[in-house]
Design a protein around this motif. Sequence first.
Motif, PDB file in Angstrom:
ATOM      1  N   UNK A  97       0.763  -1.368   0.069  1.00 24.12           N
ATOM      2  CA  UNK A  97       0.043   0.269  -0.227  1.00 24.12           C
ATOM      3  C   UNK A  97       0.987   1.288   0.251  1.00 24.12           C
ATOM      4  N   UNK A  98       1.173   2.063  -1.191  1.00 21.51           N
ATOM      5  CA  UNK A  98       2.243   2.565  -0.954  1.00 21.51           C
ATOM      6  C   UNK A  98       1.289   4.240  -0.419  1.00 21.51           C
ATOM      7  N   UNK A  99       0.048   4.372  -0.292  1.00 21.94           N
ATOM      8  CA  UNK A  99      -0.549   5.551   0.339  1.00 21.94           C
ATOM      9  C   UNK A  99       0.008   5.471   1.157  1.00 21.94           C
ATOM     10  N   UNK A 100       0.172   4.426   2.494  1.00 17.48           N
ATOM     11  CA  UNK A 100       0.924   4.747   3.504  1.00 17.48           C
ATOM     12  C   UNK A 100       2.352   4.701   3.460  1.00 17.48           C
ATOM     13  N   UNK A 101       2.911   4.990   2.951  1.00 14.40           N
ATOM     14  CA  UNK A 101       4.475   5.131   2.129  1.00 14.40           C
ATOM     15  C   UNK A 101       4.877   6.669   3.024  1.00 14.40           C
ATOM     16  N   UNK A 102       3.510   7.468   2.182  1.00 15.35           N
ATOM     17  CA  UNK A 102       3.467   9.214   1.741  1.00 15.35           C
ATOM     18  C   UNK A 102       2.977   9.258   3.537  1.00 15.35           C
ATOM     19  N   UNK A 103       2.232   8.509   4.063  1.00 18.90           N
ATOM     20  CA  UNK A 103       1.512   9.485   5.867  1.00 18.90           C
ATOM     21  C   UNK A 103       2.208   9.154   6.494  1.00 18.90           C
ATOM     22  N   UNK A 104       3.028  10.326   7.098  1.00 18.38           N
ATOM     23  CA  UNK A 104       3.661  10.089   8.306  1.00 18.38           C
ATOM     24  C   UNK A 104       5.021  10.346   7.468  1.00 18.38           C
ATOM     25  N   UNK A 105       5.627  10.666   6.667  1.00 13.71           N
ATOM     26  CA  UNK A 105       7.011  10.187   6.577  1.00 13.71           C
ATOM     27  C   UNK A 105       6.907  12.555   5.860  1.00 13.71           C
ATOM     28  N   UNK A 106       6.300  13.117   6.505  1.00 12.18           N
ATOM     29  CA  UNK A 106       7.282  14.239   6.615  1.00 12.18           C
ATOM     30  C   UNK A 106       8.031  15.515   5.534  1.00 12.18           C
ATOM     31  N   UNK A 107       7.174  14.382   4.388  1.00 15.17           N
ATOM     32  CA  UNK A 107       7.553  15.181   2.585  1.00 15.17           C
ATOM     33  C   UNK A 107       8.287  15.539   2.424  1.00 15.17           C
ATOM     34  N   UNK A 108       9.137  13.626   3.292  1.00 11.85           N
ATOM     35  CA  UNK A 108      10.504  14.001   2.539  1.00 11.85           C
ATOM     36  C   UNK A 108      10.597  12.899   1.382  1.00 11.85           C
ATOM     37  N   UNK A 109       9.552  12.626   1.048  1.00 10.71           N
ATOM     38  CA  UNK A 109       9.653  11.588  -0.286  1.00 10.71           C
ATOM     39  C   UNK A 109       8.997  11.612  -1.257  1.00 10.71           C
ATOM     40  N   UNK A 110       7.646  12.655  -0.948  1.00 11.99           N
ATOM     41  CA  UNK A 110       6.932  13.485  -1.716  1.00 11.99           C
ATOM     42  C   UNK A 110       6.001  14.378  -1.427  1.00 11.99           C
ATOM     43  N   UNK A 111       5.129  15.210  -2.283  1.00 11.44           N
ATOM     44  CA  UNK A 111       4.444  16.660  -1.629  1.00 11.44           C
ATOM     45  C   UNK A 111       2.702  16.198  -1.893  1.00 11.44           C
ATOM     46  N   UNK A 112       2.414  15.745  -1.353  1.00  9.40           N
ATOM     47  CA  UNK A 112       1.134  15.333  -1.178  1.00  9.40           C
ATOM     48  C   UNK A 112       0.415  16.930  -2.040  1.00  9.40           C
ATOM     49  N   UNK A 113      -0.629  16.672  -2.256  1.00  7.81           N
ATOM     50  CA  UNK A 113      -1.562  17.615  -3.297  1.00  7.81           C
ATOM     51  C   UNK A 113      -3.314  17.533  -3.563  1.00  7.81           C
ATOM     52  N   UNK A 114      -3.193  16.275  -2.351  1.00  9.67           N
ATOM     53  CA  UNK A 114      -4.901  16.274  -3.184  1.00  9.67           C
ATOM     54  C   UNK A 114      -5.321  14.401  -2.026  1.00  9.67           C
ATOM     55  N   UNK A 115      -6.400  15.222  -1.133  1.00  9.72           N
ATOM     56  CA  UNK A 115      -6.801  13.574  -0.607  1.00  9.72           C
ATOM     57  C   UNK A 115      -8.165  13.227  -0.724  1.00  9.72           C
ATOM     58  N   UNK A 116      -7.861  11.915  -0.788  1.00  9.23           N
ATOM     59  CA  UNK A 116      -9.712  11.648  -0.157  1.00  9.23           C
ATOM     60  C   UNK A 116     -10.109  11.303   0.947  1.00  9.23           C
ATOM     61  N   UNK A 117     -10.735  11.650   1.814  1.00  5.51           N
ATOM     62  CA  UNK A 117     -10.888  11.550   3.219  1.00  5.51           C
ATOM     63  C   UNK A 117     -12.201  10.563   3.448  1.00  5.51           C
ATOM     64  N   UNK A 118     -11.996   9.507   3.937  1.00  5.19           N
ATOM     65  CA  UNK A 118     -12.589   8.959   4.409  1.00  5.19           C
ATOM     66  C   UNK A 118     -13.740   9.542   6.448  1.00  5.19           C
ATOM     67  N   UNK A 119     -14.866   9.152   6.471  1.00  4.12           N
ATOM     68  CA  UNK A 119     -15.494  10.364   6.718  1.00  4.12           C
ATOM     69  C   UNK A 119     -16.139   9.288   8.083  1.00  4.12           C
ATOM     70  N   UNK A 120     -16.672   9.903   8.734  1.00  7.30           N
ATOM     71  CA  UNK A 120     -17.784   8.603   9.907  1.00  7.30           C
ATOM     72  C   UNK A 120     -18.934   9.785   9.802  1.00  7.30           C
ATOM     73  N   UNK A 121     -20.262   9.593  10.464  1.00  4.36           N
ATOM     74  CA  UNK A 121     -21.011   9.823  10.762  1.00  4.36           C
ATOM     75  C   UNK A 121     -20.551  11.131  12.360  1.00  4.36           C
ATOM     76  N   UNK A 122     -21.172  12.415  12.265  1.00  5.26           N
ATOM     77  CA  UNK A 122     -20.986  12.920  14.089  1.00  5.26           C
ATOM     78  C   UNK A 122     -21.721  12.361  14.420  1.00  5.26           C
ATOM     79  N   UNK A 123     -20.487  12.788  15.755  1.00  7.77           N
ATOM     80  CA  UNK A 123     -20.635  11.782  17.196  1.00  7.77           C
ATOM     81  C   UNK A 123     -22.789  12.725  18.153  1.00  7.77           C
ATOM     82  N   UNK A 124     -23.399  11.203  18.262  1.00  8.42           N
ATOM     83  CA  UNK A 124     -25.053  11.549  18.633  1.00  8.42           C
ATOM     84  C   UNK A 124     -24.478  12.853  19.976  1.00  8.42           C
ATOM     85  N   UNK A 125     -25.648  13.038  20.646  1.00  5.56           N
ATOM     86  CA  UNK A 125     -25.153  14.338  21.672  1.00  5.56           C
ATOM     87  C   UNK A 125     -24.141  13.641  22.943  1.00  5.56           C
ATOM     88  N   UNK A 126     -22.845  14.434  23.048  1.00  2.00           N
ATOM     89  CA  UNK A 126     -21.725  14.606  23.666  1.00  2.00           C
ATOM     90  C   UNK A 126     -22.083  15.082  25.100  1.00  2.00           C
TER      91      UNK A 126
END
Length: 468
Positions: free
Chosen positions: A191-220
């Motif tokens: 999973x090459x995606x994980x190679x760049x996550x956490x690499x602090x910009x030393x391997x490539x420049x991230x320009x866009x991301x598809x983010x995974x979402x979840x439901x807003x929390x219920x009452x807190x």
Amino acid sequence: MLSASARVALENLLPPEARLDDPEDKAAYGRDWTRVHTPNPALVVLPRTTEEVAAILRWATEHQVAVVPSGGRTGLAGGAVAARGEVVVSLDRLRELGPVDPVARTVRVGAGAITAAVHEHCAPHGLTWPIDFASSGSSQVGGNISTNAGGVRVVRYGLTRQWVLGLEVVLPNGEVVQLNGALEKNNTGVDLRQLFIGSEGTLGVITHATLKLCPLPRATQVALLAVQDLPTVLEVFGRARAEDPLELQAFEYFSDACLGVVLEESGGSAPFPQRYPAYLLVELEAGPGANLAEASEGWLGQLFEDELVVDGVLSASTADAARLWSFRERISESLSKKGFVHKNDVALPVSRLAQFTVDLEATLAERYPDFGVYLFGHVGDGNLHVNIMKPDGMAQESFLARVHETDAVLFEMIREHAGSVSAEHGVGLLKKAALPFSRSAAELALLRSVKKAVDPHGILNPGKIFDL
């Protein structure tokens, strides 16, 4: 520094408004929240598209110019510092917020999108990107991904890498790669995606991301609790995690010294009539069909009955919850106002955190009887922030020499407890020397081989994490 020919070539690539050469601009874009290294970039560029980022990196490779990718610059490890005449590549203008897909629960955004803006963009759909921290109003998605940011809700949702489906990354040679897209499942090798996550910009420049979402929390509901010591903190954590039908959203610890500096620097009244050794900020969500008020009051009442809590209060409104959160969220800001702080951000297995903290406090009391020591953190995920304040009148150089001596002792303790020298701030410039306390020689050799393969000329964020 930039040669005349390299500067001319860059000017041909970008319009004047995409280049900043003013000393104040360079100082602002050349640093992050750390103040240890003096920024000294040769130039700042602000590309508007992935294509412009690619053109800049092709130019950098051709002219052998080092570049530092820059997001919201809220990091605390020197990872975005440009101190050696590099060109800063700011992602500020890549702030697109694509349409939210409520069925797939995804959204594609630009690397420069502000974290809080992503939250606001997704909220009307009943969804959120559950990455949140005190700097969410200025941190950027690309920086969050590049540092695998943590924050206050890791105990519930995990780190940033769990919430990134796909990446668009520009490699040092200017090639653009699309990694995983919006796929939930993709079992086609590494999973090459994980190679760049956490690499602090030393391997490539991230320009866009598809983010995974979840439901807003219920009452807190938020509880601020006073306790006597860290072992008690961990017992309360175990109770909170096992409490049915409540779901633990956040579990934060801070010492009385931290509360003191918040009251001193930020104003406001104390949460309790008297002061106590330690405090917990707990956010609870009701399970399906549960009555939040009844469940949280029952949980807190049991803590009092079992003498685990010596004082406590539950939020009665959204404004009240924000007020209680402010005691935790203002700690870093208040410490910075008060003076120069040496920071460590460490992680331990939760089961070892209590003993580690007892050993740590004894070591700090012995070595720094005249220094201010401030401990706080996301105890639910084993993360502790260790802050030491420079005494008034002490030269910064003398102070750093003393705390760096003790860092070696701290890091050896971390190694003995199977912990990490950086829980969420990254390595950057400030933790390079400490990396061997958490990573083996074989791991470091593998990291260097990856860097050489992806960035053979060493132009991307050179000197960060490790030296080639």
